[in-house]
Design a protein around this motif. Structure first.
Motif, mmCIF file in Angstrom:
data_model
loop_
_atom_site.group_PDB
_atom_site.id
_atom_site.type_symbol
_atom_site.label_atom_id
_atom_site.label_comp_id
_atom_site.label_asym_id
_atom_site.label_seq_id
_atom_site.Cartn_x
_atom_site.Cartn_y
_atom_site.Cartn_z
ATOM 1 N N GLN A 65 0.823 -1.199 0.000
ATOM 2 C CA GLN A 65 0.000 0.000 0.000
ATOM 3 C C GLN A 65 0.862 1.257 0.000
ATOM 4 O O GLN A 65 0.557 2.232 -0.683
ATOM 5 C CB GLN A 65 -0.913 -0.012 1.235
ATOM 6 C CG GLN A 65 -1.969 -1.104 1.230
ATOM 7 C CD GLN A 65 -2.980 -0.916 0.117
ATOM 8 O OE1 GLN A 65 -3.366 0.215 -0.193
ATOM 9 N NE2 GLN A 65 -3.399 -2.002 -0.497
ATOM 10 N N LYS A 66 1.966 1.210 0.736
ATOM 11 C CA LYS A 66 2.865 2.360 0.777
ATOM 12 C C LYS A 66 3.501 2.614 -0.582
ATOM 13 O O LYS A 66 3.599 3.770 -1.032
ATOM 14 C CB LYS A 66 3.937 2.103 1.838
ATOM 15 C CG LYS A 66 4.957 3.217 1.972
ATOM 16 C CD LYS A 66 6.002 2.860 3.011
ATOM 17 C CE LYS A 66 7.071 3.949 3.115
ATOM 18 N NZ LYS A 66 8.120 3.604 4.114
ATOM 19 N N THR A 67 3.921 1.546 -1.263
ATOM 20 C CA THR A 67 4.538 1.691 -2.578
ATOM 21 C C THR A 67 3.556 2.260 -3.590
ATOM 22 O O THR A 67 3.876 3.173 -4.358
ATOM 23 C CB THR A 67 5.071 0.335 -3.063
ATOM 24 O OG1 THR A 67 5.998 -0.189 -2.110
ATOM 25 C CG2 THR A 67 5.756 0.473 -4.417
ATOM 26 N N LEU A 68 2.344 1.729 -3.597
ATOM 27 C CA LEU A 68 1.318 2.220 -4.534
ATOM 28 C C LEU A 68 0.931 3.660 -4.222
ATOM 29 O O LEU A 68 0.671 4.457 -5.131
ATOM 30 C CB LEU A 68 0.092 1.317 -4.474
ATOM 31 C CG LEU A 68 0.276 -0.089 -5.070
ATOM 32 C CD1 LEU A 68 -0.936 -0.969 -4.772
ATOM 33 C CD2 LEU A 68 0.520 -0.021 -6.569
ATOM 34 N N GLU A 69 0.901 4.006 -2.935
ATOM 35 C CA GLU A 69 0.581 5.383 -2.559
ATOM 36 C C GLU A 69 1.647 6.351 -3.071
ATOM 37 O O GLU A 69 1.328 7.465 -3.524
ATOM 38 C CB GLU A 69 0.467 5.473 -1.039
ATOM 39 C CG GLU A 69 0.010 6.836 -0.543
ATOM 40 C CD GLU A 69 -0.173 6.873 0.954
ATOM 41 O OE1 GLU A 69 -0.497 7.955 1.481
ATOM 42 O OE2 GLU A 69 0.020 5.828 1.612
ATOM 43 N N MET A 89 -5.359 0.596 -8.272
ATOM 44 C CA MET A 89 -4.870 -0.688 -7.774
ATOM 45 C C MET A 89 -4.783 -0.701 -6.262
ATOM 46 O O MET A 89 -5.069 -1.714 -5.615
ATOM 47 C CB MET A 89 -3.518 -1.015 -8.377
ATOM 48 C CG MET A 89 -2.953 -2.339 -7.925
ATOM 49 S SD MET A 89 -1.846 -3.087 -9.126
ATOM 50 C CE MET A 89 -2.994 -3.446 -10.461
ATOM 51 N N ARG A 90 -4.409 0.415 -5.655
ATOM 52 C CA ARG A 90 -4.367 0.472 -4.192
ATOM 53 C C ARG A 90 -5.743 0.267 -3.610
ATOM 54 O O ARG A 90 -5.916 -0.448 -2.601
ATOM 55 C CB ARG A 90 -3.785 1.810 -3.731
ATOM 56 C CG ARG A 90 -3.558 1.897 -2.241
ATOM 57 C CD ARG A 90 -2.683 3.086 -1.893
ATOM 58 N NE ARG A 90 -3.389 4.322 -2.086
ATOM 59 C CZ ARG A 90 -4.088 4.951 -1.121
ATOM 60 N NH1 ARG A 90 -4.195 4.411 0.085
ATOM 61 N NH2 ARG A 90 -4.665 6.100 -1.366
ATOM 62 N N LYS A 91 -6.746 0.838 -4.245
ATOM 63 C CA LYS A 91 -8.109 0.644 -3.775
ATOM 64 C C LYS A 91 -8.566 -0.787 -4.026
ATOM 65 O O LYS A 91 -9.257 -1.401 -3.202
ATOM 66 C CB LYS A 91 -9.034 1.634 -4.484
ATOM 67 C CG LYS A 91 -10.485 1.604 -3.988
ATOM 68 C CD LYS A 91 -11.321 2.629 -4.747
ATOM 69 C CE LYS A 91 -10.810 4.049 -4.496
ATOM 70 N NZ LYS A 91 -11.689 5.066 -5.123
ATOM 71 N N GLU A 92 -8.170 -1.346 -5.140
ATOM 72 C CA GLU A 92 -8.576 -2.712 -5.504
ATOM 73 C C GLU A 92 -7.973 -3.753 -4.560
ATOM 74 O O GLU A 92 -8.635 -4.713 -4.165
ATOM 75 C CB GLU A 92 -8.151 -3.013 -6.934
ATOM 76 C CG GLU A 92 -8.464 -4.402 -7.421
ATOM 77 C CD GLU A 92 -7.963 -4.647 -8.838
ATOM 78 O OE1 GLU A 92 -7.743 -5.818 -9.181
ATOM 79 O OE2 GLU A 92 -7.798 -3.658 -9.572
ATOM 80 N N LEU A 93 -6.713 -3.552 -4.199
ATOM 81 C CA LEU A 93 -6.047 -4.514 -3.323
ATOM 82 C C LEU A 93 -6.362 -4.317 -1.867
ATOM 83 O O LEU A 93 -5.985 -5.130 -1.027
ATOM 84 C CB LEU A 93 -4.518 -4.430 -3.543
ATOM 85 C CG LEU A 93 -4.036 -4.795 -4.945
ATOM 86 C CD1 LEU A 93 -2.522 -4.664 -5.026
ATOM 87 C CD2 LEU A 93 -4.457 -6.212 -5.331
ATOM 88 N N GLY A 94 -7.043 -3.235 -1.545
ATOM 89 C CA GLY A 94 -7.497 -3.019 -0.165
ATOM 90 C C GLY A 94 -6.527 -2.187 0.622
ATOM 91 O O GLY A 94 -5.388 -1.956 0.248
ATOM 92 N N GLU A 95 -7.030 -1.712 1.720
ATOM 93 C CA GLU A 95 -6.249 -0.849 2.601
ATOM 94 C C GLU A 95 -5.644 -1.620 3.776
ATOM 95 O O GLU A 95 -5.211 -1.044 4.753
ATOM 96 C CB GLU A 95 -7.150 0.279 3.146
ATOM 97 C CG GLU A 95 -7.764 1.153 2.085
ATOM 98 C CD GLU A 95 -6.748 2.094 1.462
ATOM 99 O OE1 GLU A 95 -7.033 2.660 0.400
ATOM 100 O OE2 GLU A 95 -5.672 2.265 2.064
ATOM 101 N N GLY A 96 -5.637 -2.960 3.701
ATOM 102 C CA GLY A 96 -5.161 -3.755 4.836
ATOM 103 C C GLY A 96 -3.672 -3.656 5.035
ATOM 104 O O GLY A 96 -2.912 -3.338 4.140
ATOM 105 N N GLY A 97 -3.235 -3.989 6.228
ATOM 106 C CA GLY A 97 -1.804 -4.032 6.548
ATOM 107 C C GLY A 97 -1.303 -2.691 7.055
ATOM 108 O O GLY A 97 -1.852 -1.639 6.793
#
Length: 397
Positions: free
Chosen positions: A366-370, A387-395
């Motif tokens: 998530q950090k990398t995509l952000e 893609m960040r939204k698609e893969l979720g905000e978990g972790g």
């Protein structure tokens, strides 16, 4: 044809045997031409540095280099197999193109061929005293090269087959491939749209089943210009196709034209880095997947891989205005563009599937995509946000 011939030469030059044969031939030529060379040293030195001085050295080299070469080959194969088992089996072909290993082994084999041939020629009384002095001088140079190769080999062995060396090699080849696409967007052709294939278009069939590895843009453009038509690639390099399926379309063209155009598109059993920038991203993702498997359970390697992925996508994806305003070098050929969404899909979803149970891995993703959301290319920024939204905000990071 020239473009494909140069491609063939580049692929041959990446083979281990090419450098070995080249150095071996040069060694033989040096020995055979030695009697024709006039030594720079005084002829009086022929007695001290002639046959009796050089023959023992050549004998030692002949026996020693054979053992060193055999040992080095065993080490190389073992290290490459280890790297392939830790990373991904497809990295084995990339490791076989390691130029440092090629140079070292070529030096060892060349030294063995040189010394063995020298012993045979001396026993056959091929050399005059002056020629023996020249061979002595060449032998000194060969010994220096062998010592340098041994030192380089010792340094190289410290990382050969390690995960760091493997990841560094994949990243380097991927960066070269992506920068090549940066220099020539759409392989130098026009950007094809998604309007579909015209009803009267002529299909250019694939000559065999496999992966599209290389499109000879210069040859395709020349064929299209002579026929007064345009060629549109239906399959970009890296995509799989079956024999007889359309690998490209032409606005108009007869059977001879389609056959000639088909020969300009190289199709093989395995993918290649030549015109396929997403291949390296796939290898990196596969390496992260292997690290996250239950048998290995190494999230640290997966995090390192994502760092390399983020670096590659940030540094080699061009700004939108660069690729859109560049004049195409091959205006009669249309090529599907490499989109930011496609690159991201090759990189992150496979890791997300394998690392969904690891908060550290998902948090780093998530950090990398952000960070990629602030890319200068609007297409990359938008694709990263989606893609960040698609893969979720978990972790957590």
């Amino acid at each position: 044809m020239i473009e494909q011939f140069l491609l063939y030469l580049r692929r041959i030059a990446r083979k281990l045997w090419f450098r070995v044969v080249l150095i071996s031939v040069l060694s033989l030529l040096a020995l055979l031409l030695a009697p024709l060379a006039k030594p720079l040293l005084p002829d009086s030195l022929s007695e001290d540095f002639g046959r009796e001085a050089v023959l023992p050295v050549l004998t030692i080299l002949a026996s020693g280099m054979l053992a060193v070469t055999t040992f080095s080959l065993n080490v190389m194969v073992s290290a490459y197999r280890t790297a392939a088992s830790m990373a991904t089996p497809r990295v084995y072909r990339l490791l076989l193109e390691d130029t440092v290993t090629h140079r070292v082994l070529a030096t060892f084999v060349g030294g063995f061929i040189f010394s063995l041939s020298g012993v045979i020629l001396f026993r056959a009384r091929y050399y005059t005293p002056e020629g023996a002095l020249v061979v002595f001088g060449i032998t000194i140079v060969v010994v220096v090269l062998i010592v340098g190769a041994i030192l380089r080999w010792i340094d190289h062995l410290s990382g050969l087959g390690s995960m760091d060396h493997t990841l560094r090699l994949i990243e380097s080849r991927t960066r070269d491939s992506m920068r090549a696409r940066l220099d020539m967007p759409c392989l130098g052709g026009q950007r094809s749209d998604s309007s579909g294939v015209p009803d009267d278009a002529a299909a250019i069939p694939a000559s065999r089943s496999g992966f599209v590895r290389f499109a000879g843009m210069a040859q395709l453009n020349e064929l299209a210009e002579e026929a007064g038509t345009e060629i549109t690639l239906a399959k970009a390099p890296g995509e799989y196709i079956l024999r007889g399926q359309p690998v490209a379309w032409a606005a108009a063209g007869d059977n001879d034209f389609c056959k000639a155009a088909s020969k300009a598109i190289d199709i093989g059993d395995v993918r290649s880095f030549d015109q396929d920038p997403s291949f390296g991203l796939t290898l990196l993702a596969e390496t992260a997947q292997r690290a996250l498997s239950p048998g290995i359970n190494d999230p640290g390697t997966a995090i390192e891989v994502m760092g390399r992925l983020g670096r590659l996508l940030w540094e080699t994806m061009p700004a939108d205005e660069i690729s859109s305003t560049r004049k195409p070098e091959f205006p009669n050929v249309k090529v599907p563009p490499v989109t930011a969404r496609h690159l991201l899909r090759c990189a992150f979803p496979p890791i997300a599937r394998s690392g969904s149970d690891s908060p550290s891995v998902m948090g780093w993703m998530q950090k990398t995509l952000e960070e990629l959301e602030s890319h200068s290319n609007p297409e990359m920024a938008k694709a990263a946000a989606e893609m960040r939204k698609e893969l979720g905000e978990g972790g957590s990071g």
